[in-house]
Design a protein around this motif. Structure first.
Motif, PDB file in Angstrom:
ATOM      1  N   LEU A 140      32.685  46.192  42.831  1.00 47.01           N
ATOM      2  CA  LEU A 140      32.530  44.862  43.426  1.00 47.01           C
ATOM      3  C   LEU A 140      32.886  43.764  42.423  1.00 47.01           C
ATOM      4  O   LEU A 140      33.495  42.753  42.791  1.00 47.01           O
ATOM      5  N   GLN A 141      32.528  43.960  41.165  1.00 41.77           N
ATOM      6  CA  GLN A 141      32.893  42.977  40.140  1.00 41.77           C
ATOM      7  C   GLN A 141      34.415  42.905  39.973  1.00 41.77           C
ATOM      8  O   GLN A 141      34.979  41.819  39.807  1.00 41.77           O
ATOM      9  N   LYS A 142      35.067  44.066  40.031  1.00 42.36           N
ATOM     10  CA  LYS A 142      36.534  44.089  39.931  1.00 42.36           C
ATOM     11  C   LYS A 142      37.156  43.368  41.119  1.00 42.36           C
ATOM     12  O   LYS A 142      38.061  42.527  40.953  1.00 42.36           O
ATOM     13  N   LEU A 143      36.695  43.665  42.313  1.00 46.03           N
ATOM     14  CA  LEU A 143      37.222  43.017  43.521  1.00 46.03           C
ATOM     15  C   LEU A 143      37.005  41.509  43.465  1.00 46.03           C
ATOM     16  O   LEU A 143      37.897  40.722  43.802  1.00 46.03           O
ATOM     17  N   LYS A 144      35.830  41.119  43.024  1.00 50.79           N
ATOM     18  CA  LYS A 144      35.505  39.694  42.895  1.00 50.79           C
ATOM     19  C   LYS A 144      36.475  38.994  41.954  1.00 50.79           C
ATOM     20  O   LYS A 144      36.922  37.871  42.218  1.00 50.79           O
ATOM     21  N   SER A 145      36.842  39.663  40.864  1.00 50.50           N
ATOM     22  CA  SER A 145      37.732  39.070  39.859  1.00 50.50           C
ATOM     23  C   SER A 145      39.157  38.872  40.392  1.00 50.50           C
ATOM     24  O   SER A 145      39.935  38.103  39.833  1.00 50.50           O
ATOM     25  N   LEU A 146      39.486  39.562  41.487  1.00 47.73           N
ATOM     26  CA  LEU A 146      40.837  39.495  42.041  1.00 47.73           C
ATOM     27  C   LEU A 146      40.969  38.497  43.191  1.00 47.73           C
ATOM     28  O   LEU A 146      42.056  38.308  43.733  1.00 47.73           O
ATOM     29  N   LEU A 147      39.862  37.842  43.548  1.00 45.75           N
ATOM     30  CA  LEU A 147      39.866  36.932  44.701  1.00 45.75           C
ATOM     31  C   LEU A 147      40.249  35.511  44.322  1.00 45.75           C
ATOM     32  O   LEU A 147      39.782  34.975  43.320  1.00 45.75           O
ATOM     33  N   ASN A 148      41.080  34.908  45.162  1.00 49.53           N
ATOM     34  CA  ASN A 148      41.286  33.464  45.081  1.00 49.53           C
ATOM     35  C   ASN A 148      40.016  32.762  45.547  1.00 49.53           C
ATOM     36  O   ASN A 148      39.137  33.367  46.161  1.00 49.53           O
ATOM     37  N   LYS A 149      39.942  31.464  45.295  1.00 47.72           N
ATOM     38  CA  LYS A 149      38.725  30.689  45.552  1.00 47.72           C
ATOM     39  C   LYS A 149      38.194  30.862  46.975  1.00 47.72           C
ATOM     40  O   LYS A 149      36.999  31.050  47.191  1.00 47.72           O
ATOM     41  N   ASN A 150      39.069  30.783  47.962  1.00 47.12           N
ATOM     42  CA  ASN A 150      38.638  30.924  49.354  1.00 47.12           C
ATOM     43  C   ASN A 150      39.000  32.291  49.925  1.00 47.12           C
ATOM     44  O   ASN A 150      39.188  32.449  51.132  1.00 47.12           O
ATOM     45  N   GLY A 151      39.093  33.283  49.029  1.00 45.30           N
ATOM     46  CA  GLY A 151      39.526  34.608  49.442  1.00 45.30           C
ATOM     47  C   GLY A 151      38.440  35.418  50.127  1.00 45.30           C
ATOM     48  O   GLY A 151      37.265  35.032  50.171  1.00 45.30           O
TER      49      GLY A 151
END
Length: 235
Positions: A140-151
């Protein structure tokens, strides 16, 4: 790793006589899975997958793309910019054959965090790649790091509680030494057997708690017909 899943996908794509995949888990008997199912069109997909593809927007990452059916629908029908990844070299070859433009052999955890996405898809029990409940925070931390602001992260899974026996009072006989959605998975194809690997099914409340603990919002988007669901995680 024998990559039997990928071998079956590539055999089907290249018209090399494919056989059904045989899958079994630590709590279920061997079951046949037609390889053609992995090549389904949008109209043939379950409603949870269709809903995820409807919600997809912007720059998309498809994690564990398999035969590439979700990515191809977004690329060809929605004209979205899609990057697809899978750890299976054979599956990625098949995706290239099918016309998927940006598809790579890569593990999610190895993806460069400087690349950001508006939508990240993890479908066909997307929580499976977490492997165990203990590893969920890491992913989840990895996925979070790959998100744009409104992703958004669109992920599906199932609550496997229905697989366990109930007593007269309705209580389930679940293992006391771990989370009941932690399974081991084995694949058989053309007489070969893949090494057993961990595979995680998360009930929605457990996913929601994990998401919140990792600084993500979690919303139940849609429930399927049989203990399955689609969730949206966001910043």
């Amino acid at each position: 790793m024998k990559d039997l899943f990928g071998k079956a996908i590539l055999d089907y794509q290249t018209k090399d006589a494919s056989e059904d995949l045989i899958t079994e888990t630590s709590i279920s008997e061997a079951d046949e899975m037609p390889v053609s199912y992995l090549f389904r069109t949008y109209n043939e997909m379950p409603k949870l997958e269709q809903k995820a593809l409807q919600l997809a927007k912007g720059n998309v990452l498809d994690v564990g793309c398999g035969a590439g059916s979700h990515s191809l629908a977004l690329q060809n029908e929605r004209n979205l910019e899609v990057t697809a990844i899978d750890i299976s070299e054979n599956a990625v070859k098949a995706c290239h054959h099918r016309g998927l433009k940006n598809v790579f052999v890569m593990h999610l955890l190895d993806l460069n965090p400087s690349t950001k996405f508006d939508t990240i898809l993890l479908l066909m029990n997307g929580t499976g790649i977490f492997g165990t409940l203990k590893e969920t925070d890491n992913y989840l931390q990895k996925l979070k790091s790959l998100l744009n602001k409104n992703g958004q992260i669109l992920i599906d899974s199932s609550d496997l509680i229905y697989m366990y026996d109930q007593d007269e009072e309705g209580a389930y006989s679940i293992p006391a030494d771990g989370y009941y959605g932690e399974l081991t998975f084995t694949v058989h194809y053309k007489g070969e057997t893949e090494d057993t690997f961990p595979w995680l099914y998360l009930d929605y409340n457990t996913l929601q708690n994990a998401a919140i603990a990792n600084g993500l919002n979690c919303e139940l988007v849609l429930e399927g017909d049989h203990f399955d669901y689609l969730a949206k995680l966001s910043l």
